[in-house]
Design an enzyme around this catalytic site. Sequence first.
Site, PDB file in Angstrom:
ATOM      1  CE  LYS A 130      -4.413   0.810   0.344  1.00 12.60           C
ATOM      2  NZ  LYS A 130      -5.613   0.111  -0.101  1.00 12.60           N
ATOM      3  CG  ASP A 170      -7.176   3.259  -0.483  1.00 18.47           C
ATOM      4  OD1 ASP A 170      -7.639   1.925  -0.685  1.00 18.47           O
ATOM      5  OD2 ASP A 170      -7.537   4.177   0.299  1.00 18.47           O
TER       6      ASP A 170
HETATM    7  N1  GLU Z   1      -7.645   0.458  -2.619  1.00 15.49           N
HETATM    8  C1  GLU Z   1      -8.179  -0.873  -2.978  1.00 15.49           C
HETATM    9  C2  GLU Z   1      -8.320  -1.628  -1.622  1.00 15.49           C
HETATM   10  O1  GLU Z   1      -8.303  -1.012  -0.616  1.00 15.49           O
HETATM   11  C3  GLU Z   1      -8.024  -1.570  -4.212  1.00 15.49           C
HETATM   12  C4  GLU Z   1      -6.541  -1.891  -4.195  1.00 15.49           C
HETATM   13  C5  GLU Z   1      -5.792  -2.454  -5.863  1.00 15.49           C
HETATM   14  O2  GLU Z   1      -6.641  -2.440  -6.806  1.00 15.49           O
HETATM   15  O3  GLU Z   1      -4.710  -2.657  -5.940  1.00 15.49           O
HETATM   16  O4  GLU Z   1      -8.393  -2.926  -1.747  1.00 15.49           O
END
Ligand code: GLU
Length: 449
Positions: A130, A170
């Site tokens: 992340k 996100d």
């Molecule tokens: N931010 C999204 C999550 O919390 C998607 C992450 C992604 O698609 O890599 O899962």
Amino acid sequence: MVAGLDEKLEPIYQEVLHRNPGETEFHQAVREVLETLGPVLVKYPELADRKIIQLVCEPERQIIFRVPWQDDKGQTHINRAFRVEFNSALGPYKGGMRFHPSVYLGIIKFLGFEQIFKNALTGMPIGGGKGGSDFDPKGRSDGEIMRFCQSLMTELYRHLGEYTDVPAGDIGVGQREIGFLFGQYKRITNRYESGVFTGKGLDWGGSRARKEATGFGTVFFTHEMLKVRSDSLDGKTCVVSGSGNVAIYAMEKAMELGAKVVACSDSNGVIVDEEGIDLDLIKQIKEVERRRISVYAQEKKSARYLEDGNIWEVPCHVALPCATQNELNGHDAKALVKNGCILVAEGANMPCTPEAVRIFSDAGIAFGPGKAANAGGVATSALEMQQNASRDSWTFEHTEDRLREIMVDIHRNCYETAEEFGAPGNYVTGANITGFLKVGRAMMAMGVV
Ligand code: GLU
């Protein structure tokens, strides 16, 4: 009251507290997982011998860097950005980037930690990571957003790659930001590496149904939770917090399955529309005009706007928190129970506090944790990577069918694992154990790395 930890797990948690001071959201996310792993160590003592839990709590790599940029007036700003590459046992690090002033290492670590288990649950070959920045996109022009994204990518590009680390969006990062980030990556590396980013536009390597996927997936999961209770969304009153990408498409799918959505929100307030939310109007306000949700009540007579209102006090059968972490606390949980709520599923990451989750459990309310219930977004990101790898582009129907199958599988796996480990109906236990075992086994196989 805080639930006790297993005697083998308490020292591991204490070590996490000691090594990561002040990172309260990360502590919360770790504790929630550790609370469910006691029976796993009894059944698989080899995981404890090899210190797999301690390893999974320590990110493989953490990158922190400065992002200087100039606003439209020529003023210089300095932000801080992060990428936490948490675990690559199952595939390249995968997870979104968050742009929000509240971002600091503890937020990115909690999100990255959750992502490991969520991504494992999808059954797709993706590890957990992340990133994000304390940059506040609110009120910034397109040019400012572009310069910020370019500056950030000028550092981050060296850590990315379709086999290494694959970011996405996100909070505060949507298709516009992905475009600027991808464009700068392409320019610096001189590679059209579609699979290095997901959440791209349809014209440049994006997947159909990715935008809808997190919200749709949360509702598919909700549908499965209701099905095992011989119930459905048809005729249910639903409340969805937030009005971003996740909330909008959760509302859309809930309505399609017969629910009436009566409230949604943004960080300033809540709108309640007993006639049912007009989704076209919400999309116009949020996706096209990028304005505040209060505008809705000016346009639609049947709606009320509650400045600083509490959405969880609006009576409903089904509550879908789709805004942000810790947005639903013990007080809110009690209000939901009192008003006859039967199900809560998390569209956001960790929106319910531990106290709220305990109140739901004591009241017999079905609770779907984000790791499982919102996994549809990242699962569809993996489908986007699949399409990029084969230079293919699937139809909306096919992609949505794949997403639905994945959510049904996640639900079944969580449900069955919870039964197997003596916690029937407890999706928190089911999700944590299923995700942990998948990652843990892969880590064992790969040796001490
Ligand atoms: N931010 C999204 C999550 O919390 C998607 C992450 C992604 O698609 O890599 O899962």
